[in-house]
Motif scaffolding. Structure first.
Motif, mmCIF file in Angstrom:
data_model
loop_
_atom_site.group_PDB
_atom_site.id
_atom_site.type_symbol
_atom_site.label_atom_id
_atom_site.label_comp_id
_atom_site.label_asym_id
_atom_site.label_seq_id
_atom_site.Cartn_x
_atom_site.Cartn_y
_atom_site.Cartn_z
ATOM 1 N N THR A 193 0.831 -1.207 0.000
ATOM 2 C CA THR A 193 0.000 0.000 0.000
ATOM 3 C C THR A 193 0.864 1.256 0.000
ATOM 4 O O THR A 193 0.565 2.233 -0.692
ATOM 5 C CB THR A 193 -0.905 0.001 1.254
ATOM 6 O OG1 THR A 193 -1.537 -1.280 1.342
ATOM 7 C CG2 THR A 193 -1.958 1.084 1.180
ATOM 8 N N ILE A 196 2.434 1.818 -3.422
ATOM 9 C CA ILE A 196 1.415 2.319 -4.360
ATOM 10 C C ILE A 196 1.152 3.806 -4.101
ATOM 11 O O ILE A 196 1.046 4.614 -5.033
ATOM 12 C CB ILE A 196 0.124 1.480 -4.225
ATOM 13 C CG1 ILE A 196 0.360 0.078 -4.800
ATOM 14 C CG2 ILE A 196 -1.043 2.166 -4.926
ATOM 15 C CD1 ILE A 196 -0.707 -0.932 -4.432
ATOM 16 N N ALA A 197 1.058 4.176 -2.810
ATOM 17 C CA ALA A 197 0.807 5.585 -2.463
ATOM 18 C C ALA A 197 1.944 6.480 -2.946
ATOM 19 O O ALA A 197 1.708 7.570 -3.480
ATOM 20 C CB ALA A 197 0.629 5.715 -0.946
ATOM 21 N N ARG A 200 1.579 6.990 -6.692
ATOM 22 C CA ARG A 200 0.509 7.939 -7.042
ATOM 23 C C ARG A 200 0.996 9.373 -6.850
ATOM 24 O O ARG A 200 0.720 10.248 -7.673
ATOM 25 C CB ARG A 200 -0.720 7.687 -6.162
ATOM 26 C CG ARG A 200 -1.440 6.408 -6.516
ATOM 27 C CD ARG A 200 -2.953 6.533 -6.288
ATOM 28 N NE ARG A 200 -3.622 5.306 -6.704
ATOM 29 C CZ ARG A 200 -3.956 4.333 -5.871
ATOM 30 N NH1 ARG A 200 -3.745 4.455 -4.572
ATOM 31 N NH2 ARG A 200 -4.543 3.244 -6.315
ATOM 32 N N THR A 201 1.712 9.606 -5.749
ATOM 33 C CA THR A 201 2.247 10.940 -5.480
ATOM 34 C C THR A 201 3.148 11.404 -6.623
ATOM 35 O O THR A 201 3.211 12.594 -6.943
ATOM 36 C CB THR A 201 3.054 10.924 -4.162
ATOM 37 O OG1 THR A 201 2.226 10.390 -3.141
ATOM 38 C CG2 THR A 201 3.504 12.319 -3.763
ATOM 39 N N GLY A 203 2.702 10.625 -9.684
ATOM 40 C CA GLY A 203 1.940 10.749 -10.916
ATOM 41 C C GLY A 203 1.860 9.482 -11.753
ATOM 42 O O GLY A 203 1.441 9.514 -12.911
ATOM 43 N N VAL A 205 0.069 6.301 -12.973
ATOM 44 C CA VAL A 205 -1.358 5.977 -13.035
ATOM 45 C C VAL A 205 -1.584 4.485 -12.755
ATOM 46 O O VAL A 205 -0.890 3.632 -13.299
ATOM 47 C CB VAL A 205 -1.939 6.358 -14.416
ATOM 48 C CG1 VAL A 205 -3.420 6.001 -14.499
ATOM 49 C CG2 VAL A 205 -1.735 7.844 -14.683
ATOM 50 N N ASP A 206 -2.582 4.193 -11.902
ATOM 51 C CA ASP A 206 -2.968 2.818 -11.558
ATOM 52 C C ASP A 206 -1.779 1.928 -11.184
ATOM 53 O O ASP A 206 -1.594 0.849 -11.763
ATOM 54 C CB ASP A 206 -3.747 2.172 -12.715
ATOM 55 C CG ASP A 206 -5.110 2.811 -12.894
ATOM 56 O OD1 ASP A 206 -5.630 3.358 -11.910
ATOM 57 O OD2 ASP A 206 -5.630 2.770 -14.024
ATOM 58 N N PRO A 207 -0.966 2.360 -10.234
ATOM 59 C CA PRO A 207 0.216 1.560 -9.907
ATOM 60 C C PRO A 207 -0.132 0.317 -9.088
ATOM 61 O O PRO A 207 -1.129 0.293 -8.365
ATOM 62 C CB PRO A 207 1.052 2.516 -9.051
ATOM 63 C CG PRO A 207 0.043 3.417 -8.407
ATOM 64 C CD PRO A 207 -1.083 3.559 -9.383
ATOM 65 N N ASP A 208 0.663 -0.723 -9.227
ATOM 66 C CA ASP A 208 0.649 -1.858 -8.309
ATOM 67 C C ASP A 208 2.086 -2.361 -8.198
ATOM 68 O O ASP A 208 2.938 -1.975 -9.019
ATOM 69 C CB ASP A 208 -0.318 -2.958 -8.769
ATOM 70 C CG ASP A 208 0.079 -3.588 -10.087
ATOM 71 O OD1 ASP A 208 1.203 -4.123 -10.168
ATOM 72 O OD2 ASP A 208 -0.727 -3.525 -11.037
#
Ligand SMILES: [Zn+2]
Length: 306
Positions: A193, A196-197, A200-201, A203, A205-208
């Motif tokens: 988690t 992933i956060a 996202r920070t 930029g 997109v839709d990370p895993d």
């Protein structure tokens, strides 16, 4: 007739069960929905019917009479004395329900409850990366971060069943806020988690974790930085654990493990820098071997030793 046990992994989504012999061989396995939203009785009946199915699949030589016991791994804090789940964010309908006694009535066999991360540590110690070790720490780096500590061959439970909440070790002063009320907890900086956060920070997109692993392998600077940051935070936690325990083995598992090559250099550099016990003692830091089945194996061991 050889004796066997059944291990159960009761998760927020799935209920998994497997039969094990005393040597740690998995004999048969089954999975179904955990149905915990339907309430405790439905969960107990789900476990009962899953175990009935497993028993019917086993060879004739191992009938119900040779079932030694059932272990159940649960994500949450277990009240060992009462045989209850004290707190489980993922299984709230079961909080405070005397589930051990209810499963024992349904199956007519001894039942042992255990926290899922503790069960995973037991599983890895039994037939996985910790085979032959009496002292080890396991960290599961998934949605959150779970921990299990085995000392002298025994799982540490603490006064209230909350020992080894290693995901809430502070690794970043004034770091990210955590649901536990603190800031900078390991699970806010080194879980799937958290990774992933961070993405996202930046930029993405839709990370895993798998996508970030592939990006890093291709040399993407943002992805490499994310894994290095995560590895540094994990290294702080491991340095603390090594300084506290001086154990021979620390096992890592969970959804971020495939990216080992990307986070391990920063992790090892931090451990080398921050733990003089590590520099002196050189314990092993290794990936788990049983993957998502570690808790199932650990529950099986508990059933054999109930
Ligand atoms: Zn926390």
């Amino acid at each position: 007739m050889s004796s066997f046990s059944i291990g159960i992994d009761l998760g927020g989504t799935n209920l998994r069960a497997a039969a094990f012999d005393a040597s740690g061989n998995l004999l048969a396995r089954r999975v179904r929905s955990s149905d915990h939203h339907l309430g405790p009785e439905a969960v107990v009946e789900g476990i009962g019917s899953l175990v009935d199915q497993l028993l019917s699949e086993l060879p004739q030589s191992s009938g119900p009479n040779s079932l030694l016991g059932v272990g159940v791994g649960v994500p949450g804090i277990i009240d060992m004395a009462k045989g209850e789940i004290a707190i489980s964010p993922n299984l709230q309908t079961l909080n405070g329900f005397p589930i051990k006694a209810a499963i024992e009535r349904r199956l007519r066999t001894p039942v042992v409850l255990e926290n899922d991360a503790n069960a995973a540590a037991i599983g890895e110690a039994w037939t996985g990366a910790g085979l032959g070790e009496q002292d080890l720490v396991l960290l599961t780096l998934g949605t959150g971060v779970g921990g299990g500590i085995i000392a002298n061959g025994q799982v540490m439970h603490g006064k209230s069943g909350m020992a080894a909440e290693l995901g809430h070790m502070k690794v970043v002063p004034n770091g990210n806020p955590c649901g536990c009320g603190a800031n900078g907890c390991l699970e806010k900086h080194a879980s799937a988690t958290a990774v992933i956060a961070m993405a996202r920070t930046l930029g993405i997109v839709d990370p895993d974790p798998e996508m970030l692993n592939q990006l890093a392998t291709k040399g993407d600077a943002s992805a490499l930085m994310i894994w290095q940051t995560m590895g540094g935070a994990l290294g702080v936690a491991l340095a603390n654990l090594i300084n506290i325990f001086d154990f021979p083995l620390y096992i890592l598992s969970g959804g971020v493990l495939p990216a080992w090559q990307h986070f391990a250099p920063a992790m090892m550099a931090e451990i080398e820098r921050s733990s003089y016990v590590y520099r002196h003692s050189r314990p092993r830091i290794e990936a788990a071997k049983l993957g998502g089945d570690a808790g199932l194996y650990g529950a099986g061991w508990l059933g054999l030793n109930s």
